[in-house]
Design an enzyme around this catalytic site. Structure first.
Site, PDB file in Angstrom:
ATOM      1  N   ASP A   1       7.057   0.283   9.197  1.00 32.74           N
ATOM      2  CA  ASP A   1       5.723   0.600   9.709  1.00 32.74           C
ATOM      3  C   ASP A   1       5.733   0.804  11.216  1.00 32.74           C
ATOM      4  O   ASP A   1       4.983   1.640  11.745  1.00 32.74           O
ATOM      5  CB  ASP A   1       4.752  -0.524   9.349  1.00 32.74           C
ATOM      6  CG  ASP A   1       4.297  -0.447   7.902  1.00 32.74           C
ATOM      7  OD1 ASP A   1       5.142  -0.120   7.039  1.00 32.74           O
ATOM      8  OD2 ASP A   1       3.123  -0.720   7.627  1.00 32.74           O
TER       9      ASP A   1
ATOM     10  N   CYS B   1       9.740  -5.852   4.166  1.00 28.81           N
ATOM     11  CA  CYS B   1       8.718  -5.337   5.087  1.00 28.81           C
ATOM     12  C   CYS B   1       7.440  -4.885   4.400  1.00 28.81           C
ATOM     13  O   CYS B   1       7.325  -4.902   3.182  1.00 28.81           O
ATOM     14  CB  CYS B   1       9.323  -4.276   5.988  1.00 28.81           C
ATOM     15  SG  CYS B   1      10.407  -5.042   7.231  1.00 28.81           S
ATOM     16  N   ASP B   2       6.533  -4.415   5.201  1.00 27.74           N
ATOM     17  CA  ASP B   2       5.096  -4.506   4.993  1.00 27.74           C
ATOM     18  C   ASP B   2       4.576  -4.125   3.610  1.00 27.74           C
ATOM     19  O   ASP B   2       3.947  -4.928   2.941  1.00 27.74           O
ATOM     20  CB  ASP B   2       4.384  -3.662   6.047  1.00 27.74           C
ATOM     21  CG  ASP B   2       4.604  -4.193   7.441  1.00 27.74           C
ATOM     22  OD1 ASP B   2       5.571  -4.932   7.655  1.00 27.74           O
ATOM     23  OD2 ASP B   2       3.816  -3.868   8.338  1.00 27.74           O
ATOM     24  N   LYS B   3       4.763  -2.888   3.182  1.00 30.93           N
ATOM     25  CA  LYS B   3       4.139  -2.446   1.925  1.00 30.93           C
ATOM     26  C   LYS B   3       5.093  -2.541   0.748  1.00 30.93           C
ATOM     27  O   LYS B   3       4.680  -2.367  -0.406  1.00 30.93           O
ATOM     28  CB  LYS B   3       3.639  -1.002   2.065  1.00 30.93           C
ATOM     29  CG  LYS B   3       2.828  -0.728   3.315  1.00 30.93           C
ATOM     30  CD  LYS B   3       1.684  -1.695   3.517  1.00 30.93           C
ATOM     31  CE  LYS B   3       0.951  -1.472   4.819  1.00 30.93           C
ATOM     32  NZ  LYS B   3       1.706  -1.802   6.022  1.00 30.93           N
TER      33      LYS B   3
ATOM     34  N   CYS C   1       9.587  -8.481  11.804  1.00 31.55           N
ATOM     35  CA  CYS C   1       9.101  -8.780  13.148  1.00 31.55           C
ATOM     36  C   CYS C   1       8.584 -10.209  13.254  1.00 31.55           C
ATOM     37  O   CYS C   1       7.998 -10.746  12.322  1.00 31.55           O
ATOM     38  CB  CYS C   1       8.030  -7.778  13.542  1.00 31.55           C
ATOM     39  SG  CYS C   1       8.609  -6.069  13.516  1.00 31.55           S
TER      40      CYS C   1
ATOM     41  N   GLU D   1      -2.583   2.441  10.104  1.00 31.96           N
ATOM     42  CA  GLU D   1      -2.774   1.276  10.964  1.00 31.96           C
ATOM     43  C   GLU D   1      -2.984   1.727  12.404  1.00 31.96           C
ATOM     44  O   GLU D   1      -2.328   2.651  12.873  1.00 31.96           O
ATOM     45  CB  GLU D   1      -1.557   0.355  10.892  1.00 31.96           C
ATOM     46  CG  GLU D   1      -1.414  -0.343   9.562  1.00 31.96           C
ATOM     47  CD  GLU D   1      -0.234  -1.299   9.533  1.00 31.96           C
ATOM     48  OE1 GLU D   1       0.577  -1.273  10.485  1.00 31.96           O
ATOM     49  OE2 GLU D   1      -0.126  -2.067   8.568  1.00 31.96           O
TER      50      GLU D   1
ATOM     51  N   SER E   1      -2.712  -3.224  12.007  1.00 31.68           N
ATOM     52  CA  SER E   1      -1.456  -3.922  11.797  1.00 31.68           C
ATOM     53  C   SER E   1      -1.684  -5.422  11.869  1.00 31.68           C
ATOM     54  O   SER E   1      -2.620  -5.901  12.515  1.00 31.68           O
ATOM     55  CB  SER E   1      -0.459  -3.504  12.878  1.00 31.68           C
ATOM     56  OG  SER E   1       0.598  -4.426  12.981  1.00 31.68           O
TER      57      SER E   1
END
Length: 550
Positions: free
Chosen positions: A78, A119-121, A192, A440, A466
C-alpha cells in the site's frame, strides 16, 4: 478426507498419476493435503522474508503428518501504491485474494490451508477466503518491522517519510536529513512499525482466534516467528483430523472480541471494512453501529504509532496480544483459538510485562475506543474516524469546505501552501465505486501534519485513510459521491460541522437547499472504464456494507 475426492478409487487413476508426477509417494496419498497459500513477493517489505517462513510451515505440516502444497497469492504494498493510480487496486485485491483461496482449495479438494500473509488487504482477503471456503485453516502473519534509528531516535515509516515531506516543505528539516530518514525509516523486512492496517489486522486475526497465540506481534525475522510458523504447520493437521473449521472460530462473539481489541489498541480505521467483509463471508450480521457501541465502552489503553510514541516491538516485549487479552478480559467473550485454547485460558497464562505500553483501565489514554462512527446529513449511512488520533481541541470543529474531486488535486494545493487554518478539505469521488477502490489518503493527511496544520485543518472523504493517519480525518462517508451521497453537492465555502463526541457530521444547509442542488447534480464520468477495476466499480457495495462484491 476431503482430498479423497482426487486420490481414491478406480476413476481417480489419472488424478493419482498427476499427483505422482509432482513427486508424491504412494504413502503421501494417505495423508491430509494441506495448502500453503503464500503471498511472498520481492515487492513488499512485509513479505520479503516469507521464503524462510514457508520452510518452517512446510516442516511443521510434515511433522504433523500432512503433505504441504505451496501456491501463490499476489500482494500489493500500500505504501508504494499510495498517491497515484496504484492505490485504486489494494482494496480490490482483497476480493481477488479471497477468490484465489476459494478457487485453488476447491479445485484441488485440499483438506486444510495455512495462509501466510502480512500486509494490508492480503490478510483480510485470506480471512474472507477461508471463511467462505470453511475448511480447516490457520493464518500466519509474517510480523512487524523493527524501528529504524537516526541520531538515537526511533524512526517509523509514516512519521519519518510522509510527514517528513511536509516538514521539509515547511523548512523544518534539511534535504540531507530527509534523505537520511528515507534510508533509515524502514530498516528491513516486516510490516510497517506502527498500528497501521497490516499490524492491526495481524493483532485482530490472533484475537479472533485464527492465528496461534503470539503470532500477531512476533517480530519479522525472529526465531519466535519461525517457531510459530512451524507450530502452525503441525497444528493444521490436527484441525483437519478434528474437523475444526473457520466458522467454528469466526463467530459473532469472536468478531466482537476483535472489535474490543481494535478499540483498545486504537487500530486502523480500515478494520471496519475488513471485519464487516469477513463477517459477510462467514454469514454473520455485523454493522457500523456495533463498532460504535463497543467503542463507547472500551477504553483506549495503548499509545502506538502513528498517533502515539510506542512501536509494535514495544507491544511484543510487553507481552503481545495475549497480554492485551489479559488486560481486557472483563470485556471479552471466551471464544476458541486455532490452538485449541479459549480466550480466557490464553489471557490467564501470561504476564503483562510493561503497564505503560498496555495500561490499566484507570490510566487509559482515552475513556473511549479508537474508532467513532459519525452520522448526519452529510453521512446518512455513516462515516468513520480514528478518534484516538485526534487532538482534543479538534474533536469538535467547524470549517469552510475546500472541495476536490480527486486526491491529486488536493495534494497539489496542500503542497503549494494554499490550505489555511479553518479549512475542511473535502476529497470526493474516491469511494469504493467512484475511486474506484476507495483510495487511502495518507499523502495529504501526512502532509497536513508535516505542515503543522493538524490542529487547525480537517479532511473528509468518501475514500479511506491509511492506518498511518492521525488528526481530524473522516473517511468512509456513505453514500459515496458517485452514488449520489450528499458529499457530492458540497461547494467551496460551505460550512462543515464535525462533532465527534456527539457522533455528528453535518453540512450547514437546509434540506430544501440540498434538494435544490441535487436537481442540478450529475455524477462525473467513471475514471476507469476497462479491465478489472471497471468490473469492480460496477459490483462493489458501499463502505458501510464493507465494500464487498455482491
Amino acid at each position: 478426507m476431503r482430498s479423497d475426492q482426487i486420490k481414491k478409487g478406480l476413476e481417480r487413476v489419472p488424478h493419482r498419476a498427476l499427483l505422482h508426477a509432482t513427486g508424491l509417494s504412494r504413502n503421501d496419498l494417505k495423508r491430509p493435503f494441506i495448502g500453503v497459500a503464500t503471498s511472498f513477493t520481492d515487492l513488499i517489505p512485509g513479505h520479503v522474508g516469507m521464503r524462510d517462513m514457508e520452510r518452517f510451515i512446510e516442516r511443521g505440516v510434515c511433522y504433523g503428518g500432512g503433505v504441504p502444497f505451496l501456491f501463490g497469492v499476489p500482494g500489493i504494498c500500500d505504501g508504494i501504491a499510495m498517491g497515484h493510480l496504484g492505490m485504486c487496486y489494494p482494496l480490490a485485491l482483497r476480493e481477488l485474494v479471497a477468490d484465489m483461496i476459494e478457487t485453488v482449495c476447491n479445485a484441488h479438494q485440499l483438506d486444510g490451508v495455512i495462509c501466510l500473509t502480512n500486509c494490508d488487504k492480503i490478510t483480510p482477503g485470506m480471512l474472507m477466503g477461508v471463511a467462505r471456503l470453511n475448511i480447516p485453516a490457520i493464518i500466519v502473519t509474517a510480523g512487524p518491522m523493527l524501528s529504524g534509528h537516526f541520531n538515537k531516535r526511533k524512526l517509523a515509516f509514516v512519521h519519518d517519510t510522509y510527514e517528513g515531506m511536509g516538514r521539509a516543505k515547511k523548512g523544518d528539516i534539511s534535504e540531507e536529513e530527509l534523505t537520511c530518514l528515507e534510508m533509515e525509516a524502514c530498516p528491513g523486512q516486516g510490516s510497517c512499525q506502527g498500528l497501521y492496517t497490516a499490524n492491526t489486522m495481524a493483532c485482530l486475526t490472533e484475537t479472533m482466534g485464527m492465528s496461534i497465540p503470539g503470532c500477531g506481534t512476533a517480530l519479522a525475522g525472529s526465531a519466535k516467528k519461525r517457531r510459530i510458523a512451524q507450530a502452525s504447520g503441525e497444528r493444521i493437521v490436527e484441525l483437519v483430523k478434528q474437523n475444526i473449521k473457520p466458522r467454528d472460530i469466526i463467530t459473532k462473539k469472536s468478531l466482537e472480541n476483535a472489535i474490543v481489541v481494535d478499540m483498545a489498541l486504537g487500530g486502523s480505521s480500515n478494520t471496519v471494512l475488513h471485519l464487516m467483509s469477513i463477517a459477510h463471508e462467514a454469514g454473520i450480521d455485523l454493522d457500523l453501529k456495533t463498532f460504535d457501541r463497543i467503542s463507547k465502552t472500551v477504553p483506549h489503553i495503548t499509545n502506538i504509532e502513528p498517533a502515539g510514541t510506542h512501536f509494535m516491538e514495544d507491544v511484543e516485549y510487553a507481552g503481545g496480544i495475549p497480554a492485551v487479552l489479559k488486560r481486557l478480559k472483563s470485556k471479552l467473550n471466551n471464544t476458541l483459538n486455532v490452538n485449541g485454547q479459549k480466550t480466557f485460558q490464553i489471557a490467564d497464562s501470561v504476564t503483562i510485562v510493561d503497564s505503560e505500553v498496555i495500561r490499566p483501565f484507570n490510566q487509559a489514554y482515552h475513556k473511549q475506543g479508537g474508532i467513532a462512527v459519525l452520522y448526519g446529513n452529510l453521512a446518512p449511512g455513516g462515516a468513520v474516524v480514528k478518534q484516538s488520533g485526534v487532538n482534543a481541541k479538534m474533536m469538535q470543529f467547524t470549517g469552510r469546505a475546500r472541495v476536490f474531486n480527486r486526491e491529486e488535486q488536493a495534494m497539489q494545493v496542500i503542497m503549494s501552501n494554499k490550505i489555511k487554518k479553518g479549512d475542511c478539505i473535502v476529497i470526493r469521488y474516491e469511494g469504493p465505486a467512484g475511486g474506484p477502490g476507495m483510495r487511502e489518503m495518507l499523502a495529504p493527511t501526512a502532509a497536513i501534519v508535516g505542515l503543522g496544520l493538524e490542529d487547525s485543518v480537517a479532511l473528509i472523504t468518501d475514500g479511506r485513510f491509511s492506518g498511518g493517519t492521525k488528526g481530524p480525518c473522516i473517511g468512509h462517508i456513505s453514500p459515496e459521491a458517485s452514488a449520489g451521497g450528499p458529499i457530492a453537492i458540497i461547494k467551496d465555502g460551505d460550512t462543515i460541522i464535525i462533532d465527534i463526541p456527539n457522533r455528528k457530521l453535518e453540512i450547514k444547509l437546509t434540506k430544501t437547499e440540498i434538494e435544490k442542488r441535487f436537481k442540478h447534480w450529475k455524477s462525473i464520468e467513471p475514471k476507469i472504464k476497462t479491465g478489472y477495476l471497471s468490473r469492480y466499480s460496477r459490483m462493489v457495495s458501499s463502505a458501510d456494507k464493507g465494500a464487498v462484491l455482491d
